[in-house]
Design a protein around this motif. Structure first.
Motif, PDB file in Angstrom:
ATOM      1  N   VAL A 198       0.856  -1.187   0.000  1.00  0.00           N
ATOM      2  CA  VAL A 198       0.000   0.000   0.000  1.00  0.00           C
ATOM      3  C   VAL A 198       0.890   1.235   0.000  1.00  0.00           C
ATOM      4  CG1 VAL A 198      -1.674   1.321   1.375  1.00  0.00           C
ATOM      5  CG2 VAL A 198      -1.910  -1.152   1.185  1.00  0.00           C
ATOM      6  N   ALA A 199       0.470   2.289  -0.688  1.00  0.00           N
ATOM      7  CA  ALA A 199       1.216   3.544  -0.676  1.00  0.00           C
ATOM      8  C   ALA A 199       1.203   4.135   0.731  1.00  0.00           C
ATOM      9  CB  ALA A 199       0.601   4.537  -1.655  1.00  0.00           C
ATOM     10  N   PRO A 200       2.280   4.799   1.156  1.00  0.00           N
ATOM     11  CA  PRO A 200       2.319   5.356   2.507  1.00  0.00           C
ATOM     12  C   PRO A 200       1.112   6.221   2.856  1.00  0.00           C
ATOM     13  CG  PRO A 200       4.493   5.469   1.526  1.00  0.00           C
ATOM     14  CD  PRO A 200       3.554   5.009   0.439  1.00  0.00           C
ATOM     15  N   GLU A 201       0.679   7.036   1.904  1.00  0.00           N
ATOM     16  CA  GLU A 201      -0.439   7.946   2.196  1.00  0.00           C
ATOM     17  C   GLU A 201      -1.782   7.208   2.366  1.00  0.00           C
ATOM     18  OE1 GLU A 201       0.391   8.119  -2.303  1.00  0.00           O
ATOM     19  OE2 GLU A 201       1.545   8.036  -0.425  1.00  0.00           O
ATOM     20  N   ARG A 202      -1.796   5.907   2.102  1.00  0.00           N
ATOM     21  CA  ARG A 202      -3.014   5.117   2.287  1.00  0.00           C
ATOM     22  C   ARG A 202      -2.915   4.221   3.531  1.00  0.00           C
ATOM     23  NH1 ARG A 202      -7.242   6.732   1.108  1.00  0.00           N
ATOM     24  NH2 ARG A 202      -8.125   4.626   0.937  1.00  0.00           N
ATOM     25  N   CYS A 203      -1.957   4.556   4.413  1.00  0.00           N
ATOM     26  CA  CYS A 203      -1.762   3.764   5.627  1.00  0.00           C
ATOM     27  C   CYS A 203      -2.249   4.508   6.863  1.00  0.00           C
ATOM     28  CB  CYS A 203      -0.276   3.437   5.817  1.00  0.00           C
ATOM     29  SG  CYS A 203       0.434   2.339   4.571  1.00  0.00           S
ATOM     30  N   LEU A 204      -2.829   3.760   7.782  1.00  0.00           N
ATOM     31  CA  LEU A 204      -3.109   4.256   9.124  1.00  0.00           C
ATOM     32  C   LEU A 204      -1.965   3.779  10.005  1.00  0.00           C
ATOM     33  CD1 LEU A 204      -5.335   5.515  11.109  1.00  0.00           C
ATOM     34  CD2 LEU A 204      -5.809   3.125  11.684  1.00  0.00           C
ATOM     35  N   PHE A 205      -1.348   4.697  10.752  1.00  0.00           N
ATOM     36  CA  PHE A 205      -0.204   4.348  11.592  1.00  0.00           C
ATOM     37  C   PHE A 205      -0.563   4.611  13.049  1.00  0.00           C
ATOM     38  CE2 PHE A 205       3.665   5.383  13.915  1.00  0.00           C
ATOM     39  CZ  PHE A 205       4.452   4.281  13.635  1.00  0.00           C
ATOM     40  N   VAL A 206      -0.355   3.594  13.893  1.00  0.00           N
ATOM     41  CA  VAL A 206      -0.728   3.663  15.311  1.00  0.00           C
ATOM     42  C   VAL A 206       0.511   3.459  16.173  1.00  0.00           C
ATOM     43  CG1 VAL A 206      -2.222   2.701  17.103  1.00  0.00           C
ATOM     44  CG2 VAL A 206      -2.945   2.616  14.691  1.00  0.00           C
ATOM     45  N   ASP A 207       0.758   4.395  17.102  1.00  0.00           N
ATOM     46  CA  ASP A 207       1.955   4.287  17.946  1.00  0.00           C
ATOM     47  C   ASP A 207       1.724   5.080  19.226  1.00  0.00           C
ATOM     48  OD1 ASP A 207       4.831   4.584  18.911  1.00  0.00           O
ATOM     49  OD2 ASP A 207       5.209   3.598  16.991  1.00  0.00           O
ATOM     50  N   ASP A 208       2.369   4.647  20.313  1.00  0.00           N
ATOM     51  CA  ASP A 208       2.220   5.366  21.579  1.00  0.00           C
ATOM     52  C   ASP A 208       3.330   6.385  21.806  1.00  0.00           C
ATOM     53  OD1 ASP A 208       4.225   3.461  22.001  1.00  0.00           O
ATOM     54  OD2 ASP A 208       3.677   3.146  24.094  1.00  0.00           O
TER      55      ASP A 208
END
Length: 223
Positions: A180-190
């Motif tokens: 997937v292209a980076p701009e189509r990713c959801l990124f979750v981090d604390d």
């Protein structure tokens, strides 16, 4: 008319602090008994001199533990002199630097069942990739958590790919693994800095504090 356009096509998620939770209660007890501030051993363990090699896979667990103990000893980790007590009273010996290091590196851990359930559900719709600053023994740790079987399509471990969050390369590797292209990713981090780096690449970032943060971010796909 309700839109059916997905807000993202992949979920990239941190491991520690999101999926995996450590129990440091025994370490905390030992630190209190030694008169040390909470988190002292952890801060020592992730001193820049150790953190870099550790997260790039250049330190094994035994060596890391030994170097933590050496650094604690060099910091003169001691217990304050005990206050006067009745002769019959006994005061336990304070933990040694080696014992503190062992308590930290061997702390038990578990997977958050709520987060695991959410990731399993969203994986029915989009790929899920774990992106973690981790150690050379991560595979063994993951194997010990049977609840994680089938939770992710791939794991991107800094110790294997040679890049550490928030370096751009590890995010791009994760997006490639998800196809997937980076701009189509959801990124979750604390960690806020890691989320900021993901957003700089066009990803949708989630500053994770509790499972509700993840649930809200996934609501469009799961409801």
């Amino acid at each position: 008319m309700t839109s059916t356009v997905r807000p993202f096509d992949a979920v990239l998620t941190d491991l520690d602090g999101v999926i995996r939770l450590f129990d440091h209660s025994e370490l905390n007890r030992l630190e209190r008994a030694a008169g040390l501030p909470a988190g002292h051993t952890m801060r020592t363990a992730f001193h820049p001199d150790l953190r870099g090699p550790l997260l790039l896979g250049q330190l094994g667990k035994a060596e890391w533990q030994a170097r933590i103990a050496e650094r604690l000893a060099a910091e003169s980790v001691t217990t304050p002199e005990p206050t006067t007590a009745p002769e019959s009273a006994t005061t336990p010996e304070p933990a040694t630097p080696a014992e503190l290091a062992a308590a930290f590196t061997s702390a038990p851990f578990r997977a958050d069942p709520t987060v695991v359930s959410l990731l399993r559900a969203v994986r029915e719709h989009v790929p899920v990739v774990v992106v973690t600053n981790a150690t050379a023994w991560l595979d063994a740790d993951l194997a010990a958590m049977e609840q994680l079987t089938g939770v992710a399509d791939a794991v991107v471990n800094s110790a294997e790919v040679g890049a550490v969050k928030p370096e751009e390369r590890i995010y791009r590797i994760a997006a490639e693994r998800a196809q997937v292209a980076p701009e189509r990713c959801l990124f979750v981090d604390d960690t806020a800095g890691n989320v900021a780096a993901a957003r700089a690449l066009g990803m949708t970032g989630v500053d994770y504090r509790e499972p509700a943060d993840l649930r809200n971010a996934l609501a469009h796909l799961l409801n």
